[in-house]
Enzyme design. Structure first.
Site, PDB file in Angstrom:
ATOM      1  N   ASN A  71      28.631 -46.722  48.807  1.00  0.00           N
ATOM      2  CA  ASN A  71      27.493 -47.653  48.723  1.00  0.00           C
ATOM      3  C   ASN A  71      26.164 -46.871  48.510  1.00  0.00           C
ATOM      4  O   ASN A  71      26.122 -45.824  48.420  1.00  0.00           O
ATOM      5  CB  ASN A  71      27.443 -48.278  50.203  1.00  0.00           C
ATOM      6  CG  ASN A  71      28.719 -48.994  50.638  1.00  0.00           C
ATOM      7  OD1 ASN A  71      29.162 -49.718  49.719  1.00  0.00           O
ATOM      8  ND2 ASN A  71      29.177 -48.894  51.599  1.00  0.00           N
ATOM      9  N   CYS A  80      36.240 -51.786  46.645  1.00  0.00           N
ATOM     10  CA  CYS A  80      35.172 -52.433  45.677  1.00  0.00           C
ATOM     11  C   CYS A  80      35.929 -53.071  44.343  1.00  0.00           C
ATOM     12  O   CYS A  80      36.441 -52.373  43.522  1.00  0.00           O
ATOM     13  CB  CYS A  80      34.270 -51.297  45.153  1.00  0.00           C
ATOM     14  SG  CYS A  80      33.023 -51.893  44.289  1.00  0.00           S
ATOM     15  N   ASN A  82      35.104 -55.221  42.208  1.00  0.00           N
ATOM     16  CA  ASN A  82      34.812 -55.395  40.913  1.00  0.00           C
ATOM     17  C   ASN A  82      34.540 -54.131  40.052  1.00  0.00           C
ATOM     18  O   ASN A  82      35.020 -54.026  38.812  1.00  0.00           O
ATOM     19  CB  ASN A  82      33.368 -56.204  40.890  1.00  0.00           C
ATOM     20  CG  ASN A  82      33.360 -57.718  40.929  1.00  0.00           C
ATOM     21  OD1 ASN A  82      34.176 -58.294  40.262  1.00  0.00           O
ATOM     22  ND2 ASN A  82      32.400 -58.192  41.658  1.00  0.00           N
ATOM     23  N   ASN A 157      37.966 -53.279  53.889  1.00  0.00           N
ATOM     24  CA  ASN A 157      36.595 -53.137  54.390  1.00  0.00           C
ATOM     25  C   ASN A 157      36.493 -54.585  55.048  1.00  0.00           C
ATOM     26  O   ASN A 157      37.225 -55.423  55.008  1.00  0.00           O
ATOM     27  CB  ASN A 157      35.329 -52.953  53.356  1.00  0.00           C
ATOM     28  CG  ASN A 157      35.461 -54.032  52.229  1.00  0.00           C
ATOM     29  OD1 ASN A 157      36.317 -54.760  52.201  1.00  0.00           O
ATOM     30  ND2 ASN A 157      34.822 -53.681  51.253  1.00  0.00           N
ATOM     31  N   ASN A 190      30.449 -56.357  55.735  1.00  0.00           N
ATOM     32  CA  ASN A 190      29.987 -57.215  54.392  1.00  0.00           C
ATOM     33  C   ASN A 190      29.840 -58.811  55.182  1.00  0.00           C
ATOM     34  O   ASN A 190      30.590 -59.246  56.130  1.00  0.00           O
ATOM     35  CB  ASN A 190      30.912 -57.379  53.345  1.00  0.00           C
ATOM     36  CG  ASN A 190      31.177 -56.015  52.863  1.00  0.00           C
ATOM     37  OD1 ASN A 190      30.528 -55.337  52.119  1.00  0.00           O
ATOM     38  ND2 ASN A 190      32.324 -55.361  53.194  1.00  0.00           N
ATOM     39  N   GLY A 218      33.628 -58.197  44.547  1.00  0.00           N
ATOM     40  CA  GLY A 218      35.088 -58.751  44.475  1.00  0.00           C
ATOM     41  C   GLY A 218      35.743 -58.962  45.729  1.00  0.00           C
ATOM     42  O   GLY A 218      36.451 -59.779  45.918  1.00  0.00           O
TER      43      GLY A 218
END
Length: 279
Positions: A71, A80, A82, A157, A190, A218
């Protein structure tokens, strides 16, 4: 291909998926280790390059490549989506392959050429038990004891998904960091705010752990789609409209598949002088 051959400094690529932007460092031919300090410095949009996430490509004995994600604050991210799609497109263009196996902390993910310039990746089976997300204590992940009645989902995550009447009216700058650091999420989370437009379409706005407001994500899109389907608000295949564009999410038996566009914007080299300032 050695992207550092004959070039001082450290080579990198800049990519994005729907405005969710990444710095990508290809270490398959060797090179210095990427540290949290380097990630933080690179992530500074004024003094570095700037990104939502940093992705590192390494060789892997049993997959086409291994990916590590950071990050913008230098913390590690297990997933992650995307960035995985962007790197998959880069590697497929490089090798001529139509499908790849990419190792992440989430496990080995399958990526495919979806045709029409689109790339899809299987982000894996969603984690729905409280200790898999993870949460701080046992509870029903479909209805968290947090004002707004959010859903908890693990996609490698942690995610906290709220359903709202008007996603545009949400004060992301205020609410995002508040829920990112909620005590029910020991690893932070998130945060997604979802407006259901129809049985097969949702509007999504995103606060990413360790980064802040992003145009797309994503893993957040996958988590939002899973949460909406679990609540019975949509089917398992939905169009997700994020600030940066549109992703297609399909929650199948073998995992959550995400399809969308990618962009390789430019290649660059970090100067030796700049790298030396990091100590």
């Amino acid at each position: 291909m050695d992207r550092n051959l004959g070039t001082p400094g450290l080579a990198f690529m800049k990519m994005h998926g729907l405005g969710n932007d990444f710095v990508v460092i290809d270490r398959r031919a060797g090179g210095p280790a990427v540290t949290p300090a380097l990630a933080r410095a690179l992530g500074d949009r004024h003094r570095g390059v700037g990104f939502d996430q940093l992705a590192v490509i390494d060789r892997d004995a049993d997959a086409d490549a291994a990916l590590t994600f950071f990050n913008a604050d230098g913390s590690l991210s297990s997933a992650c989506g995307n960035a995985t799609r962007c790197i998959a497109r880069f590697l497929m263009d490089e090798t001529g392959s139509q499908a790849l196996r990419l190792r992440t902390e989430r496990g080995v993910l399958i990526a495919e050429d979806a045709g029409g310039g689109l790339t899809r990746v299987n982000m894996g089976v969603p984690l729905l038990a409280w200790d898999q997300v993870p949460l701080a204590q046992a509870m029903d992940t479909l209805h968290l004891p947090i004002a707004g009645d959010p859903v908890a989902t693990g996609m490698g995550n942690p995610h906290c998904t709220f359903f709202v009447e008007d996603a545009e009216a949400v004060d992301l700058e205020r609410l995002g960091p508040e829920y990112e650091h909620h005590p029910l999420y020991p690893q932070r989370t998130n945060v997604e705010f979802v407006q259901v437009l129809s049985r097969d379409e949702i509007r999504l706005r995103i606060w990413e752990r360790g980064t802040g407001i992003t145009l797309a994500s994503g893993s957040c899109s996958c988590a939002a789609a899973v949460a909406a389907a679990r609540r019975g608000l949509t089917g398992r295949r939905v169009t997700v409209r994020v600030d940066g564009g549109v992703l297609e999410i399909d929650w199948r038996e073998d995992g959550v598949w995400m399809t969308g566009p990618t962009a390789h914007v430019f290649d660059g080299t970090l100067s030796v002088a700049w790298l030396e300032t990091l100590g």
